[in-house]
Design a protein around this motif. Structure first.
Motif, mmCIF file in Angstrom:
data_model
loop_
_atom_site.group_PDB
_atom_site.id
_atom_site.type_symbol
_atom_site.label_atom_id
_atom_site.label_comp_id
_atom_site.label_asym_id
_atom_site.label_seq_id
_atom_site.Cartn_x
_atom_site.Cartn_y
_atom_site.Cartn_z
ATOM 1 N N GLN A 1 1.119 -1.364 0.155
ATOM 2 C CA GLN A 1 -0.198 -0.285 0.412
ATOM 3 C C GLN A 1 0.919 1.511 -0.115
ATOM 4 O O GLN A 1 0.057 2.395 -1.049
ATOM 5 C CB GLN A 1 -0.852 -0.338 1.231
ATOM 6 C CG GLN A 1 -1.882 1.069 1.343
ATOM 7 C CD GLN A 1 -3.184 0.876 0.193
ATOM 8 O OE1 GLN A 1 -2.905 0.865 -0.164
ATOM 9 N NE2 GLN A 1 -4.054 1.784 0.241
ATOM 10 N N LYS B 1 -16.081 3.443 -6.118
ATOM 11 C CA LYS B 1 -16.446 3.916 -4.672
ATOM 12 C C LYS B 1 -15.862 3.393 -3.977
ATOM 13 O O LYS B 1 -15.145 4.349 -2.686
ATOM 14 C CB LYS B 1 -17.789 3.011 -4.386
ATOM 15 C CG LYS B 1 -18.514 3.223 -2.840
ATOM 16 C CD LYS B 1 -19.763 2.936 -2.631
ATOM 17 C CE LYS B 1 -20.569 2.651 -1.124
ATOM 18 N NZ LYS B 1 -21.903 2.220 -1.116
ATOM 19 N N TYR B 2 -14.972 2.277 -3.709
ATOM 20 C CA TYR B 2 -14.129 0.989 -3.292
ATOM 21 C C TYR B 2 -12.679 2.305 -3.614
ATOM 22 O O TYR B 2 -11.955 2.880 -2.266
ATOM 23 C CB TYR B 2 -13.757 0.180 -3.780
ATOM 24 C CG TYR B 2 -12.374 -0.661 -3.239
ATOM 25 C CD1 TYR B 2 -12.138 -1.112 -1.914
ATOM 26 C CD2 TYR B 2 -10.996 -0.310 -3.661
ATOM 27 C CE1 TYR B 2 -11.044 -1.349 -0.944
ATOM 28 C CE2 TYR B 2 -9.673 -0.405 -2.973
ATOM 29 C CZ TYR B 2 -10.287 -1.117 -1.765
ATOM 30 O OH TYR B 2 -9.028 -1.516 -1.490
ATOM 31 N N ARG C 1 -12.379 5.492 -4.187
ATOM 32 C CA ARG C 1 -12.612 6.896 -2.914
ATOM 33 C C ARG C 1 -13.043 7.291 -1.877
ATOM 34 O O ARG C 1 -12.510 7.302 -1.056
ATOM 35 C CB ARG C 1 -14.314 7.862 -3.572
ATOM 36 C CG ARG C 1 -14.741 9.160 -2.565
ATOM 37 C CD ARG C 1 -15.414 9.311 -3.334
ATOM 38 N NE ARG C 1 -15.571 10.060 -4.835
ATOM 39 C CZ ARG C 1 -15.519 11.271 -5.284
ATOM 40 N NH1 ARG C 1 -14.563 12.159 -4.469
ATOM 41 N NH2 ARG C 1 -14.792 11.585 -6.429
ATOM 42 N N ARG C 2 -13.164 5.753 -1.239
ATOM 43 C CA ARG C 2 -13.210 5.473 0.197
ATOM 44 C C ARG C 2 -11.695 4.799 0.760
ATOM 45 O O ARG C 2 -11.475 5.104 1.902
ATOM 46 C CB ARG C 2 -14.612 4.787 0.549
ATOM 47 C CG ARG C 2 -14.674 4.325 1.806
ATOM 48 C CD ARG C 2 -15.701 3.419 2.442
ATOM 49 N NE ARG C 2 -14.822 2.238 2.232
ATOM 50 C CZ ARG C 2 -16.009 1.360 0.781
ATOM 51 N NH1 ARG C 2 -16.527 2.263 -0.175
ATOM 52 N NH2 ARG C 2 -15.461 -0.397 0.953
ATOM 53 N N ASN C 3 -11.672 4.447 -0.433
ATOM 54 C CA ASN C 3 -9.910 3.932 0.629
ATOM 55 C C ASN C 3 -8.698 4.169 0.193
ATOM 56 O O ASN C 3 -7.968 3.857 0.392
ATOM 57 C CB ASN C 3 -10.596 2.137 0.316
ATOM 58 C CG ASN C 3 -10.914 1.419 0.577
ATOM 59 O OD1 ASN C 3 -11.327 1.225 2.451
ATOM 60 N ND2 ASN C 3 -12.128 1.047 0.290
ATOM 61 N N ILE C 4 -8.601 4.541 -0.980
ATOM 62 C CA ILE C 4 -7.912 5.712 -1.391
ATOM 63 C C ILE C 4 -7.165 6.602 -1.587
ATOM 64 O O ILE C 4 -7.023 7.785 -0.830
ATOM 65 C CB ILE C 4 -7.620 4.588 -2.707
ATOM 66 C CG1 ILE C 4 -7.395 3.391 -3.099
ATOM 67 C CG2 ILE C 4 -5.622 5.252 -3.753
ATOM 68 C CD1 ILE C 4 -5.861 2.874 -2.091
ATOM 69 N N ASN D 1 -10.151 9.750 -0.121
ATOM 70 C CA ASN D 1 -10.710 10.464 0.638
ATOM 71 C C ASN D 1 -9.105 10.704 1.371
ATOM 72 O O ASN D 1 -8.581 11.035 2.184
ATOM 73 C CB ASN D 1 -11.467 9.552 1.092
ATOM 74 C CG ASN D 1 -12.686 9.947 0.180
ATOM 75 O OD1 ASN D 1 -12.621 11.109 -0.752
ATOM 76 N ND2 ASN D 1 -14.187 9.724 0.521
ATOM 77 N N PRO D 2 -8.578 9.065 1.904
ATOM 78 C CA PRO D 2 -7.607 9.195 2.944
ATOM 79 C C PRO D 2 -6.428 9.813 2.251
ATOM 80 O O PRO D 2 -6.007 10.484 3.960
ATOM 81 C CB PRO D 2 -7.658 7.569 2.927
ATOM 82 C CG PRO D 2 -8.343 6.668 2.771
ATOM 83 C CD PRO D 2 -8.656 7.196 1.624
#
Length: 315
Positions: A151, A181-182, A184-187, A189-190
């Motif tokens: 990661q 969606k995945y 945006r939420r997991n890559i 936005n963080p």
């Protein structure tokens, strides 16, 4: 102001470990006790007529803040020489009533009471026209030994890819991920929340013209926030203009180049949205500079008076 407090506390909680600490037989959070006071100081004691931007910076071995100040004295503050002085008593009373601050003077006492959890060196509080707080965190920095993961490698590649502003679609395609969606939420936005990716239109995060870019900052983690009650914004600096073939930017000063770059990466931007992207530049100044760029045939305005915006002029 409450939102700014909560965002800054969340930033500290995300990026600064909370060491184990016992007070008597009760475990407490020294991170909460100390940085609650640091952040309250930024918001409560700020000189709001001064346009100097508030800063909270986390480095590998220290955390420091800088804040515009109306000094009651000059020099280093210690528990033995300071005398509490309310610089914004109405704001201070409001913060006490909502439980975000204690009585006047508690901040200095708590900083010097709990600093041993983070370092053997006491914090520095320096009063002047710019009020500075420096908290050494070298003790916990030595305890943290990060290890590289796949990661981490992905993040490095994304940040290198985003040295030029990129849209969400471009970044997602670069990663090879199909689920929006995945992604945006997991890559995405963080990376934005950590301050690793910056927004070209920070006041409109969901704008269809939004792009993201990385910023090299010498290993520092710098949050970008705009306290709602402050008269100035903490600017998101646009990338420097790189002349391209056919671009006619000769004779432009740095301010005009910055404005031209804003229009380049935000086609159709309206004049009312530009001040938030440029530090300490008034709307009147921006309108005058737009006129200069139009006279040089570098930009043009398209659309109606109410909804139209500025574009680079095609050669």
């Amino acid at each position: 102001m409450i939102e700014s407090y909560e965002r800054l506390m969340a930033f500290i909680q995300k990026h600064l470990p909370d060491p184990f600490y016992l007070e008597g037989d009760q475990r407490i959070s020294p991170r909460e006790r100390m940085f609650r006071e640091v952040i309250s100081n930024i918001l409560i004691h700020r000189e709001y007529l001064n346009h100097y931007p508030a800063k909270l910076v986390i480095e590998s071995d220290r955390v420091f803040t800088e804040n515009a100040n109306r000094p009651h004295g000059y020099g280093v503050i210690t528990p033995t020489n300071f005398s509490p002085f309310p610089k914004n008593p109405v704001i201070a009373r409001f913060f006490r009533e909502i439980g975000r601050a204690d009585e006047l003077g508690s901040g200095v006492r708590n900083l010097f009471k709990y600093y041993h959890a983070f370092s053997d060196a006491p914090p520095e509080l320096i009063e002047g026209d710019i009020f500075k707080i420096v908290v050494d965190v070298s003790k916990i920095a030595r305890q943290v030994t990060p290890q590289a993961t796949p990661q981490d490698e992905r993040i490095k590649r994304i940040l290198a890819f985003c040295e030029e502003p990129r849209s969400r679609e471009e970044i997602q395609k670069f990663t090879g991920l199909k689920d929006r969606k995945y992604f945006r939420r997991n890559i995405l936005n963080p990376l934005v929340e950590k301050g690793l990716l910056l927004l070209t239109i920070p006041e409109k995060p969901n704008s269809p013209n939004q792009k993201y870019y990385s910023k090299k900052n010498n290993g520092k983690i710098i949050p970008h926030f705009t306290p709602r009650v402050t008269p100035q914004a903490t600017p998101q600096a646009p990338p420097q203009v790189t002349p391209q073939a056919g671009e006619k930017i000769e004779g432009l000063n740095e301010e005009l180049k910055q404005l031209l770059e804003i229009i380049k990466i935000n086609p159709g931007i309206q004049v009312k949205d530009i001040p938030a992207l440029l530090a300490n530049r008034s709307l009147k100044t921006i309108e005058r500079q737009l006129k200069v760029l139009k006279e040089k045939s570098l930009i043009e305005r398209r659309g109606s008076r109410k909804t139209g915006g500025y574009y680079l002029k095609e050669n």
